[in-house]
Scaffold this motif. Structure first.
Motif, PDB file in Angstrom:
ATOM      1  N   MET A 149       6.840 -56.161 -18.856  1.00 27.38           N
ATOM      2  CA  MET A 149       5.471 -55.806 -18.497  1.00 27.38           C
ATOM      3  C   MET A 149       5.155 -54.411 -19.046  1.00 27.38           C
ATOM      4  SD  MET A 149       2.842 -57.090 -16.836  1.00 27.38           S
ATOM      5  CE  MET A 149       3.407 -58.194 -15.539  1.00 27.38           C
ATOM      6  N   THR A 150       3.902 -54.221 -19.420  1.00 25.74           N
ATOM      7  CA  THR A 150       3.447 -52.917 -19.918  1.00 25.74           C
ATOM      8  C   THR A 150       2.195 -52.522 -19.152  1.00 25.74           C
ATOM      9  OG1 THR A 150       4.273 -53.506 -22.115  1.00 25.74           O
ATOM     10  CG2 THR A 150       2.793 -51.634 -21.978  1.00 25.74           C
ATOM     11  N   TYR A 151       2.054 -51.207 -18.903  1.00 23.90           N
ATOM     12  CA  TYR A 151       0.945 -50.718 -18.097  1.00 23.90           C
ATOM     13  C   TYR A 151       0.220 -49.588 -18.817  1.00 23.90           C
ATOM     14  CZ  TYR A 151       3.327 -53.213 -14.326  1.00 23.90           C
ATOM     15  OH  TYR A 151       3.921 -54.176 -13.554  1.00 23.90           O
ATOM     16  N   LEU A 152      -1.106 -49.612 -18.709  1.00 29.05           N
ATOM     17  CA  LEU A 152      -1.936 -48.528 -19.222  1.00 29.05           C
ATOM     18  C   LEU A 152      -2.521 -47.783 -18.027  1.00 29.05           C
ATOM     19  CD1 LEU A 152      -3.218 -47.131 -21.702  1.00 29.05           C
ATOM     20  CD2 LEU A 152      -5.177 -48.661 -21.416  1.00 29.05           C
ATOM     21  N   SER A 153      -2.359 -46.456 -18.042  1.00 30.37           N
ATOM     22  CA  SER A 153      -2.846 -45.624 -16.931  1.00 30.37           C
ATOM     23  C   SER A 153      -3.884 -44.634 -17.430  1.00 30.37           C
ATOM     24  CB  SER A 153      -1.692 -44.836 -16.292  1.00 30.37           C
ATOM     25  OG  SER A 153      -0.659 -45.682 -15.854  1.00 30.37           O
ATOM     26  N   ARG A 154      -4.794 -44.273 -16.517  1.00 32.75           N
ATOM     27  CA  ARG A 154      -5.743 -43.188 -16.763  1.00 32.75           C
ATOM     28  C   ARG A 154      -5.708 -42.255 -15.561  1.00 32.75           C
ATOM     29  NH1 ARG A 154     -11.902 -44.456 -16.449  1.00 32.75           N
ATOM     30  NH2 ARG A 154     -11.411 -44.070 -14.259  1.00 32.75           N
ATOM     31  N   ILE A 155      -5.463 -40.964 -15.811  1.00 29.65           N
ATOM     32  CA  ILE A 155      -5.332 -39.979 -14.742  1.00 29.65           C
ATOM     33  C   ILE A 155      -6.346 -38.876 -14.966  1.00 29.65           C
ATOM     34  CG2 ILE A 155      -3.758 -38.419 -13.543  1.00 29.65           C
ATOM     35  CD1 ILE A 155      -2.280 -40.925 -15.921  1.00 29.65           C
ATOM     36  N   ARG A 156      -7.086 -38.531 -13.933  1.00 25.38           N
ATOM     37  CA  ARG A 156      -8.048 -37.427 -14.011  1.00 25.38           C
ATOM     38  C   ARG A 156      -7.324 -36.102 -13.811  1.00 25.38           C
ATOM     39  NH1 ARG A 156     -12.903 -38.264 -10.015  1.00 25.38           N
ATOM     40  NH2 ARG A 156     -11.176 -38.313  -8.520  1.00 25.38           N
ATOM     41  N   ILE A 157      -7.638 -35.124 -14.659  1.00 27.20           N
ATOM     42  CA  ILE A 157      -7.011 -33.813 -14.599  1.00 27.20           C
ATOM     43  C   ILE A 157      -8.042 -32.774 -14.166  1.00 27.20           C
ATOM     44  CG2 ILE A 157      -5.740 -32.045 -15.878  1.00 27.20           C
ATOM     45  CD1 ILE A 157      -4.194 -34.627 -15.591  1.00 27.20           C
ATOM     46  N   ASN A 158      -7.666 -31.937 -13.194  1.00 24.88           N
ATOM     47  CA  ASN A 158      -8.517 -30.827 -12.751  1.00 24.88           C
ATOM     48  C   ASN A 158      -8.127 -29.587 -13.557  1.00 24.88           C
ATOM     49  OD1 ASN A 158      -9.780 -28.703 -11.488  1.00 24.88           O
ATOM     50  ND2 ASN A 158      -9.289 -29.372  -9.416  1.00 24.88           N
ATOM     51  N   PRO A 159      -8.939 -29.146 -14.510  1.00 29.42           N
ATOM     52  CA  PRO A 159      -8.533 -28.058 -15.405  1.00 29.42           C
ATOM     53  C   PRO A 159      -8.471 -26.679 -14.747  1.00 29.42           C
ATOM     54  CG  PRO A 159     -10.817 -28.630 -15.810  1.00 29.42           C
ATOM     55  CD  PRO A 159     -10.300 -29.629 -14.816  1.00 29.42           C
ATOM     56  N   LEU A 160      -8.947 -26.558 -13.506  1.00 31.87           N
ATOM     57  CA  LEU A 160      -8.969 -25.253 -12.852  1.00 31.87           C
ATOM     58  C   LEU A 160      -7.681 -24.946 -12.094  1.00 31.87           C
ATOM     59  CD1 LEU A 160     -12.626 -25.146 -11.482  1.00 31.87           C
ATOM     60  CD2 LEU A 160     -11.713 -24.213 -13.620  1.00 31.87           C
ATOM     61  N   ARG A 161      -6.815 -25.917 -11.933  1.00 29.95           N
ATOM     62  CA  ARG A 161      -5.591 -25.674 -11.187  1.00 29.95           C
ATOM     63  C   ARG A 161      -4.541 -25.025 -12.086  1.00 29.95           C
ATOM     64  NH1 ARG A 161      -4.224 -30.539  -7.188  1.00 29.95           N
ATOM     65  NH2 ARG A 161      -3.158 -28.781  -6.190  1.00 29.95           N
ATOM     66  N   SER A 162      -3.689 -24.217 -11.504  1.00 29.86           N
ATOM     67  CA  SER A 162      -2.709 -23.467 -12.305  1.00 29.86           C
ATOM     68  C   SER A 162      -1.757 -24.390 -13.051  1.00 29.86           C
ATOM     69  CB  SER A 162      -1.923 -22.511 -11.403  1.00 29.86           C
ATOM     70  OG  SER A 162      -1.260 -23.219 -10.366  1.00 29.86           O
ATOM     71  N   ARG A 163      -1.305 -25.467 -12.411  1.00 28.24           N
ATOM     72  CA  ARG A 163      -0.419 -26.409 -13.095  1.00 28.24           C
ATOM     73  C   ARG A 163      -1.141 -27.097 -14.245  1.00 28.24           C
ATOM     74  NH1 ARG A 163       4.806 -26.437 -13.117  1.00 28.24           N
ATOM     75  NH2 ARG A 163       4.942 -26.538 -10.832  1.00 28.24           N
ATOM     76  N   SER A 164      -2.407 -27.397 -14.052  1.00 25.30           N
ATOM     77  CA  SER A 164      -3.173 -28.040 -15.116  1.00 25.30           C
ATOM     78  C   SER A 164      -3.251 -27.154 -16.341  1.00 25.30           C
ATOM     79  CB  SER A 164      -4.586 -28.372 -14.631  1.00 25.30           C
ATOM     80  OG  SER A 164      -4.548 -29.242 -13.527  1.00 25.30           O
ATOM     81  N   ARG A 165      -3.492 -25.869 -16.153  1.00 27.91           N
ATOM     82  CA  ARG A 165      -3.600 -24.955 -17.287  1.00 27.91           C
ATOM     83  C   ARG A 165      -2.288 -24.913 -18.070  1.00 27.91           C
ATOM     84  NH1 ARG A 165      -6.685 -21.977 -13.429  1.00 27.91           N
ATOM     85  NH2 ARG A 165      -4.906 -20.645 -12.898  1.00 27.91           N
TER      86      ARG A 165
END
Length: 280
Positions: A1-17
């Motif tokens: 099986m194969t899966y395609l994911s989409r994840i929203r990123i919050n660019p203001l968080r320190s980990r996101s940067r």
């Protein structure tokens, strides 16, 4: 099986940067989403950051992923909406057939192989200076295509091997006077064939480059420097070889797959609305 994911990123968080600044760091966090070794998964991912305020991560995995760690650290864990959408890839693969058309998007690392770089880096110069033994051959250098024209040519010249083609643009002929007339050598004596195929630009294709970037980051803290150029292509494609095309969807296109290149995603084509005469 194969899966395609989409994840929203919050660019203001320190980990996101941190993750948005380094494809190497983001690759490690994508790998954390699956239980097995990343090399067994052959992970593909792409960061779409057209909208700097709402970047999105797409990932293709062979086992069902868990994106809780990424949502908690770099998303909107307390907000409404779907933080991470995971869907089986099988229904899409079943739709692949010769002649089918899709809208597509691909971020790739267009490269060429060269025996001798024009302006070698210190590491490349050292390799060139190393003497070869009898019967040995020096491996070529992988060099980036840096101009949009070269990157687009790289893409269009390889689509047949990837199992699809990009149709010619559906546009009307330009009005007279908007483009220079090219004389036909058959009508002009003693004039070179200026309409020869080698000198004639090909027809416009249903593809455009929407983003070009140079990436430079440390592979790991204190480790070697990684540098590459990426280009994001989007447009319309037509499947010509279903088997080869499915392989590219699952295995990716081009080098630098660990760093966000190679994932080809598809979408239904938007319906074309016919123009109607105005009624006064």
């Amino acid at each position: 099986m194969t899966y395609l994911s989409r994840i929203r990123i919050n660019p203001l968080r320190s980990r996101s940067r941190e993750l948005l600044a380094s494809p190497g760091a983001l690759h490690r966090w994508v790998a954390y989403a699956v239980p097995g070794p990343a090399e067994d998964e052959r992970l593909l991912w792409r960061l779409d950051s057209d909208n700097l305020h709402r970047p999105q991560l797409f990932a293709l995995t062979r086992s069902k992923p868990d994106w809780t760690h990424l949502v908690d650290e770099a998303g909107w864990p307390a907000s409404d909406g779907d933080h991470a959408i995971v869907r089986s890839y099988e229904p899409l693969l079943e739709q692949i057939a010769a002649g089918r058309e899709f809208a597509f998007r691909l971020t790739a690392n267009p490269v060429q192989n060269s025996a001798k770089p024009v302006k070698p880096t210190p590491a490349q110069a050292a390799r060139l200076a190393t003497p070869l033994g009898e019967g040995e051959h020096r491996r070529g250098f992988r060099l980036a295509h840096r101009t949009a024209a070269a990157q687009l040519d790289w893409f269009l010249s390889r689509t047949a091997g990837w199992g699809f083609d990009v149709p010619a643009s559906r546009t009307d002929d330009p009005a007279p006077g908007l483009v220079p007339d090219v004389p036909d050598a058959r009508d002009v004596p003693d004039v070179p064939d200026v309409t020869a195929d080698a000198d004639r630009p090909g027809p416009a294709r249903e593809v455009r480059i929407v983003q070009r970037r140079r990436h430079a980051f440390d592979k790991r803290p204190g480790g070697p420097r990684v540098t590459f150029h990426s280009a994001t292509f989007e447009g319309r494609l037509r499947v010509t070889d279903a088997t080869a095309f499915r392989t590219r969807l699952l295995d990716g296109i081009g080098p630098s797959k660990a760093y966000g290149c190679g994932l080809l995603t598809l979408a239904p084509l938007a319906p074309v609305t016919p123009l109607t005469a105005r009624k006064d």
